[in-house]
Write a protein that holds these residues in place. Structure first.
Motif, mmCIF file in Angstrom:
data_model
loop_
_atom_site.group_PDB
_atom_site.id
_atom_site.type_symbol
_atom_site.label_atom_id
_atom_site.label_comp_id
_atom_site.label_asym_id
_atom_site.label_seq_id
_atom_site.Cartn_x
_atom_site.Cartn_y
_atom_site.Cartn_z
ATOM 1 N N TYR A 153 23.126 44.339 -19.328
ATOM 2 C CA TYR A 153 24.539 44.071 -19.364
ATOM 3 C C TYR A 153 25.240 44.416 -18.141
ATOM 4 C CZ TYR A 153 29.372 44.584 -20.758
ATOM 5 O OH TYR A 153 30.757 44.664 -20.910
ATOM 6 N N LEU A 154 25.142 45.553 -17.395
ATOM 7 C CA LEU A 154 25.508 45.806 -16.313
ATOM 8 C C LEU A 154 25.152 45.077 -14.997
ATOM 9 C CD1 LEU A 154 25.381 49.753 -16.409
ATOM 10 C CD2 LEU A 154 27.148 48.346 -16.571
ATOM 11 N N GLN A 155 23.734 44.662 -14.951
ATOM 12 C CA GLN A 155 23.306 43.764 -14.176
ATOM 13 C C GLN A 155 23.900 42.350 -14.166
ATOM 14 O OE1 GLN A 155 19.036 43.038 -14.229
ATOM 15 N NE2 GLN A 155 18.980 41.464 -12.656
ATOM 16 N N PHE A 156 24.113 41.955 -15.579
ATOM 17 C CA PHE A 156 25.136 40.667 -15.520
ATOM 18 C C PHE A 156 26.520 40.756 -15.018
ATOM 19 C CE2 PHE A 156 27.987 38.187 -17.876
ATOM 20 C CZ PHE A 156 27.505 36.764 -18.067
ATOM 21 N N ALA A 157 27.196 42.031 -15.280
ATOM 22 C CA ALA A 157 28.267 42.245 -14.656
ATOM 23 C C ALA A 157 28.235 42.307 -13.160
ATOM 24 C CB ALA A 157 28.981 43.613 -15.116
ATOM 25 N N PHE A 158 27.300 42.782 -12.463
ATOM 26 C CA PHE A 158 27.379 42.842 -11.046
ATOM 27 C C PHE A 158 26.733 41.396 -10.324
ATOM 28 C CE2 PHE A 158 27.154 47.451 -12.436
ATOM 29 C CZ PHE A 158 28.492 47.534 -11.829
ATOM 30 N N GLU A 159 26.233 40.675 -11.186
ATOM 31 C CA GLU A 159 25.713 39.669 -10.454
ATOM 32 C C GLU A 159 26.645 38.505 -10.814
ATOM 33 O OE1 GLU A 159 21.691 38.907 -12.064
ATOM 34 O OE2 GLU A 159 20.848 40.219 -10.992
ATOM 35 N N ARG A 160 27.482 38.376 -11.685
ATOM 36 C CA ARG A 160 28.484 37.281 -12.054
ATOM 37 C C ARG A 160 29.818 37.878 -12.228
ATOM 38 N NH1 ARG A 160 23.639 36.801 -15.017
ATOM 39 N NH2 ARG A 160 22.829 34.836 -14.882
ATOM 40 N N PRO A 161 30.352 38.456 -11.401
ATOM 41 C CA PRO A 161 31.558 39.142 -11.147
ATOM 42 C C PRO A 161 32.693 38.219 -11.750
ATOM 43 C CG PRO A 161 30.935 39.054 -8.905
ATOM 44 C CD PRO A 161 29.828 38.651 -9.641
ATOM 45 N N ALA A 162 32.726 37.346 -11.176
ATOM 46 C CA ALA A 162 34.032 36.148 -11.691
ATOM 47 C C ALA A 162 33.761 36.050 -13.143
ATOM 48 C CB ALA A 162 33.963 35.241 -10.634
ATOM 49 N N LEU A 163 32.551 35.672 -13.654
ATOM 50 C CA LEU A 163 32.205 35.343 -14.893
ATOM 51 C C LEU A 163 32.680 36.559 -16.003
ATOM 52 C CD1 LEU A 163 31.516 33.113 -17.113
ATOM 53 C CD2 LEU A 163 29.044 33.884 -16.415
ATOM 54 N N TYR A 164 32.160 37.540 -15.303
ATOM 55 C CA TYR A 164 32.267 38.892 -16.315
ATOM 56 C C TYR A 164 33.937 39.009 -16.398
ATOM 57 C CZ TYR A 164 31.962 43.725 -17.818
ATOM 58 O OH TYR A 164 32.040 44.826 -18.323
ATOM 59 N N GLU A 165 34.373 38.945 -15.235
ATOM 60 C CA GLU A 165 36.004 39.074 -15.190
ATOM 61 C C GLU A 165 36.584 38.307 -16.329
ATOM 62 O OE1 GLU A 165 39.857 39.883 -12.328
ATOM 63 O OE2 GLU A 165 37.812 39.004 -11.291
ATOM 64 N N ALA A 166 36.155 36.788 -16.387
ATOM 65 C CA ALA A 166 36.730 35.934 -17.241
ATOM 66 C C ALA A 166 36.495 36.435 -18.677
ATOM 67 C CB ALA A 166 36.453 34.754 -17.071
ATOM 68 N N MET A 167 35.502 37.082 -18.994
ATOM 69 C CA MET A 167 35.004 37.494 -20.216
ATOM 70 C C MET A 167 35.603 38.404 -20.873
ATOM 71 S SD MET A 167 30.859 36.646 -19.503
ATOM 72 C CE MET A 167 30.339 37.532 -21.026
ATOM 73 N N ALA A 227 32.137 49.503 -25.022
ATOM 74 C CA ALA A 227 33.320 50.237 -24.192
ATOM 75 C C ALA A 227 32.760 51.081 -23.196
ATOM 76 C CB ALA A 227 33.958 50.840 -25.271
ATOM 77 N N ALA A 228 32.042 51.793 -23.435
ATOM 78 C CA ALA A 228 31.068 52.650 -22.204
ATOM 79 C C ALA A 228 30.582 51.978 -20.990
ATOM 80 C CB ALA A 228 29.991 53.509 -22.959
ATOM 81 N N LEU A 229 29.803 50.952 -21.599
ATOM 82 C CA LEU A 229 29.161 49.798 -20.342
ATOM 83 C C LEU A 229 30.354 49.212 -19.601
ATOM 84 C CD1 LEU A 229 26.217 48.491 -22.472
ATOM 85 C CD2 LEU A 229 26.157 50.369 -20.741
ATOM 86 N N HIS A 230 31.383 48.714 -20.278
ATOM 87 C CA HIS A 230 32.275 47.914 -19.803
ATOM 88 C C HIS A 230 33.353 48.993 -18.722
ATOM 89 C CE1 HIS A 230 35.489 45.424 -18.855
ATOM 90 N NE2 HIS A 230 36.569 46.413 -19.099
ATOM 91 N N GLY A 231 33.385 50.164 -19.270
ATOM 92 C CA GLY A 231 34.070 51.166 -18.483
ATOM 93 C C GLY A 231 33.109 51.590 -16.926
ATOM 94 N N LEU A 232 31.831 51.570 -17.485
ATOM 95 C CA LEU A 232 30.931 51.930 -16.018
ATOM 96 C C LEU A 232 31.041 50.699 -15.368
ATOM 97 C CD1 LEU A 232 27.837 53.529 -17.735
ATOM 98 C CD2 LEU A 232 29.620 54.645 -16.420
ATOM 99 N N ALA A 233 30.759 49.474 -15.743
ATOM 100 C CA ALA A 233 30.899 48.194 -14.994
ATOM 101 C C ALA A 233 32.247 48.187 -13.971
ATOM 102 C CB ALA A 233 30.622 46.771 -15.632
ATOM 103 N N GLU A 234 33.470 48.355 -14.671
ATOM 104 C CA GLU A 234 34.572 48.297 -14.042
ATOM 105 C C GLU A 234 34.742 49.493 -13.233
ATOM 106 O OE1 GLU A 234 37.270 45.518 -14.345
ATOM 107 O OE2 GLU A 234 35.340 44.939 -14.630
ATOM 108 N N LEU A 235 34.485 50.559 -13.338
ATOM 109 C CA LEU A 235 34.668 51.575 -12.464
ATOM 110 C C LEU A 235 33.821 51.412 -11.073
ATOM 111 C CD1 LEU A 235 34.820 54.807 -14.899
ATOM 112 C CD2 LEU A 235 36.703 53.739 -13.274
ATOM 113 N N GLU A 236 32.726 51.101 -11.408
ATOM 114 C CA GLU A 236 31.861 50.394 -10.326
ATOM 115 C C GLU A 236 32.395 49.416 -9.477
ATOM 116 O OE1 GLU A 236 27.059 49.824 -9.044
ATOM 117 O OE2 GLU A 236 27.628 51.009 -11.163
ATOM 118 N N ARG A 237 32.581 48.354 -10.098
ATOM 119 C CA ARG A 237 32.972 47.109 -9.596
ATOM 120 C C ARG A 237 34.076 47.445 -8.676
ATOM 121 N NH1 ARG A 237 34.007 42.000 -11.528
ATOM 122 N NH2 ARG A 237 35.513 42.689 -12.477
ATOM 123 N N HIS A 238 35.088 48.409 -8.961
ATOM 124 C CA HIS A 238 36.187 48.688 -8.075
ATOM 125 C C HIS A 238 36.012 49.895 -7.201
ATOM 126 C CE1 HIS A 238 38.354 45.415 -10.036
ATOM 127 N NE2 HIS A 238 37.707 45.745 -11.132
#
Length: 187
Positions: A97-111, A156-167
């Protein structure tokens, strides 16, 4: 092939071009650059033609998000190693999940970030969203009596980790350790 079949095929092809152009612009320049005007220029159609496919930009984001869910669900399912025990399986899904978020940031943001018009956990939730949620829930079930609530918490935990790290709010160097902490909450 009749005229109506050809028109339906052409409309579907235009819709695919619009979605592909939105993804490309978002990946290249960010979602702020994705406007109906810019998409019309990109695919060489007028803005009214785009509005015959999508009522607004949020609907375009929603179409991109649906594609993303169509990609994420199978990735999550495939991430679980065949011989994985329940703890390894949930770790595999969290990592994917986190790999997807970081490899496809624009797609993840849309989702998961932008307004998309998609409805989750409702009677009219698209099947692809249900399937992706099901891929997450499949690895949570062994740990919890109420797997839906636990899966929402896991997500929610994974999404929070992804967003905090992405920013840049948390250090990327500690991602694996944080994932192990999230997984340990289920063990």
């Amino acid at each position: 092939m009749g005229i109506s079949d050809r028109k339906q095929r052409e409309k579907a092809e235009r819709e695919k071009r619009i979605i592909a152009a939105a993804r490309m612009l978002a990946e290249r320049d960010g979602w702020g650059s994705v406007t109906v005007r810019r998409l019309a220029q990109e695919i060489e159609y007028s803005q009214p033609v785009l509005y015959t496919h999508f009522v607004n930009r949020d609907a375009i984001v929603g179409a991109v998000a649906l594609e993303g869910f169509g990609e994420l669900g199978p990735i999550l399912r495939a991430s679980v190693r065949q011989d994985a025990n329940p703890t390894d399986a949930i770790l595999d899904v969290a990592t994917a999940y986190l790999q997807f978020a970081f490899e496809r940031p624009a797609l993840y943001e849309a989702m998961f970030v932008l307004p998309s018009g998609l409805r989750f956990a409702k009677s009219d939730t698209p099947q692809v969203l249900r399937d992706t949620f099901g891929a997450m829930m499949a690895v949570v079930v062994p740990f919890c009596a109420n797997a839906e609530i636990a899966t929402e918490s896991f997500w929610a935990a994974l999404h929070g980790l992804a967003e905090l790290e992405r920013h840049g709010r948390i250090r990327a160097t500690h991602r694996d350790e944080r994932v192990r902490h999230v997984v340990a909450m289920f063990g």
